[in-house]
Write a protein that holds these residues in place. Structure first.
Motif, PDB file in Angstrom:
ATOM      1  N   GLY A 123       0.797  -1.227   0.000  1.00  0.00           N
ATOM      2  CA  GLY A 123       0.000   0.000   0.000  1.00  0.00           C
ATOM      3  C   GLY A 123       0.824   1.268   0.000  1.00  0.00           C
ATOM      4  O   GLY A 123       0.346   2.325   0.432  1.00  0.00           O
TER       5      GLY A 123
ATOM      6  N   PRO B 243       0.162   5.218  -4.377  1.00  0.00           N
ATOM      7  CA  PRO B 243      -1.179   5.803  -4.215  1.00  0.00           C
ATOM      8  C   PRO B 243      -2.307   4.893  -4.724  1.00  0.00           C
ATOM      9  O   PRO B 243      -3.334   4.769  -4.065  1.00  0.00           O
ATOM     10  N   GLU B 244      -2.108   4.212  -5.880  1.00  0.00           N
ATOM     11  CA  GLU B 244      -3.195   3.369  -6.415  1.00  0.00           C
ATOM     12  C   GLU B 244      -3.458   2.184  -5.483  1.00  0.00           C
ATOM     13  O   GLU B 244      -4.601   1.805  -5.240  1.00  0.00           O
TER      14      GLU B 244
ATOM     15  N   ALA C 281      -2.870   2.077  -2.294  1.00  0.00           N
ATOM     16  CA  ALA C 281      -3.479   2.584  -1.053  1.00  0.00           C
ATOM     17  C   ALA C 281      -4.976   2.831  -1.268  1.00  0.00           C
ATOM     18  O   ALA C 281      -5.811   2.479  -0.423  1.00  0.00           O
ATOM     19  N   GLU C 282      -5.316   3.416  -2.436  1.00  0.00           N
ATOM     20  CA  GLU C 282      -6.742   3.675  -2.735  1.00  0.00           C
ATOM     21  C   GLU C 282      -7.522   2.364  -2.837  1.00  0.00           C
ATOM     22  O   GLU C 282      -8.636   2.244  -2.341  1.00  0.00           O
ATOM     23  N   GLN C 283      -6.910   1.364  -3.485  1.00  0.00           N
ATOM     24  CA  GLN C 283      -7.569   0.055  -3.627  1.00  0.00           C
ATOM     25  C   GLN C 283      -7.798  -0.580  -2.252  1.00  0.00           C
ATOM     26  O   GLN C 283      -8.858  -1.140  -1.974  1.00  0.00           O
TER      27      GLN C 283
ATOM     28  N   LEU D 293      -8.152   0.918   0.658  1.00  0.00           N
ATOM     29  CA  LEU D 293      -9.226   1.631   1.366  1.00  0.00           C
ATOM     30  C   LEU D 293     -10.592   1.220   0.801  1.00  0.00           C
ATOM     31  O   LEU D 293     -11.541   0.966   1.551  1.00  0.00           O
ATOM     32  N   ARG D 294     -10.669   1.118  -0.533  1.00  0.00           N
ATOM     33  CA  ARG D 294     -11.932   0.680  -1.169  1.00  0.00           C
ATOM     34  C   ARG D 294     -12.312  -0.728  -0.715  1.00  0.00           C
ATOM     35  O   ARG D 294     -13.440  -1.005  -0.358  1.00  0.00           O
TER      36      ARG D 294
ATOM     37  N   LEU E 121      -1.680   5.297   6.103  1.00  0.00           N
ATOM     38  CA  LEU E 121      -2.756   4.560   5.429  1.00  0.00           C
ATOM     39  C   LEU E 121      -3.599   3.803   6.464  1.00  0.00           C
ATOM     40  O   LEU E 121      -4.840   3.803   6.401  1.00  0.00           O
TER      41      LEU E 121
ATOM     42  N   GLU F 141      -5.893   6.205   8.089  1.00  0.00           N
ATOM     43  CA  GLU F 141      -7.005   6.594   7.211  1.00  0.00           C
ATOM     44  C   GLU F 141      -8.078   5.495   7.203  1.00  0.00           C
ATOM     45  O   GLU F 141      -9.277   5.782   7.315  1.00  0.00           O
ATOM     46  N   VAL F 142      -7.644   4.243   7.091  1.00  0.00           N
ATOM     47  CA  VAL F 142      -8.603   3.123   7.063  1.00  0.00           C
ATOM     48  C   VAL F 142      -9.324   3.026   8.414  1.00  0.00           C
ATOM     49  O   VAL F 142     -10.549   2.861   8.471  1.00  0.00           O
TER      50      VAL F 142
END
Ligand code: KIV
Length: 264
Positions: A154, A157-158, A160-162, A164-165, A187, A190-191
């Motif tokens: 993670g 950025p991609e 990390a975004e995945q 979180l999704r 990260l 954030e989660v």
């Protein structure tokens, strides 16, 4: 001592109280973990490496997981016991229900499985049938051969975004807890803030709702270097029962882990 349930853990998250989890595999440690007040015990498939001597968790079987869950359950009446679904035992929804049923009947109160998007329907099917689920994202050791090694996940950025999704989708599907393994501290924060379910970190910094360590790492019973995110609690205390109590109290107070145990 009160029995820990999923409600206990949700209330702790809501109140900002941190809880602790230990991965262990036998009745004697299970009793000491209970006596230390540790809220959850994971019968992890890490036993393939710590107990059985394999390089990965891949060879661990369902039968072996059930055996260790039975051992742990006999030693403990109060901690919430989570059982790992082993590699290859949840490739379809039907197979996952058979596996989860076996683990619950062996004595687990919840099952854990590794992966993101591809598990959404599986988690929903288990949750619908009354099987509590702990999801596991970040470094997922069963996929070590695909990941190319045990490394922090993670960071891009991609990715990390995945992650979180995936976390939000798993929660929506019915997951009750989430383990985040070896991800950067920001990260994990954030989660943790984005989810209403408790997030348990290992190598995920100091800002998650809970912390898990493998018993062999935290007691220094490891032939390899202790991971950066762990700490030898036995060397500070010279007594196993005391080491477990100190781990529990340092997680609760926020003293462990410190920022130095996390990844950037
Ligand atoms: O198997 C295990 O012990 C685990 C923890 C390290 C999270 O999955």
């Amino acid at each position: 001592m009160r029995k820990v349930t999923i409600n206990t853990l949700n209330t702790m998250k809501q109140n900002g109280e941190k809880f602790s989890v230990i991965a262990a595999y036998d009745a004697s440690f299970s009793t000491l973990i209970e006596q230390a007040g540790v809220e959850c015990l994971l019968v992890g498939d890490s036993l393939g490496m710590t107990v059985q001597g394999y390089d990965t968790t891949v060879p661990v079987t369902l039968e072996q997981m059930c055996y260790h869950i039975e051992c742990v359950r006999r030693g403990n009446n109060h901690s919430l016991i989570i059982g790992d679904m082993p590699f290859g035992s949840y490739n379809s929804i039907d197979e996952s229900l058979v596996t989860a049923t076996a683990l619950m009947q062996a004595g687990a109160h919840m099952v854990k499985l590794e992966g993101g998007e591809w598990l959404i329907d599986t988690v929903a099917a288990m949750s619908d049938r009354g099987i509590p689920v702990c999801a596991h994202l970040g470094l997922t050791p069963q996929s070590v051969n695909k990941l190319g090694g045990y490394r922090v996940q993670g960071r891009e950025p991609e990715a990390a975004e995945q992650l979180l999704r995936d976390a939000l989708d798993l929660q929506r599907a019915g997951a009750d807890l989430l383990v985040l393994e070896c991800v950067p501290t920001p990260l994990a924060q954030e989660v943790t803030n984005a989810l209403s379910i408790p997030v348990i970190g290992i190598g995920a910094g100091h800002l998650t709702d809970a912390q898990i360590l493998v018993i062999y790492d935290m007691l220094g019973i490891t032939p390899n270097k202790i991971p950066k995110f762990s700490k030898n609690f036995l060397s500070e205390t010279a007594d196993v029962a005391e080491a477990l109590k100190v781990f529990h109290s340092q997680v609760a107070s926020g003293e462990f882990p410190g920022p130095e145990h996390g990844f950037k």
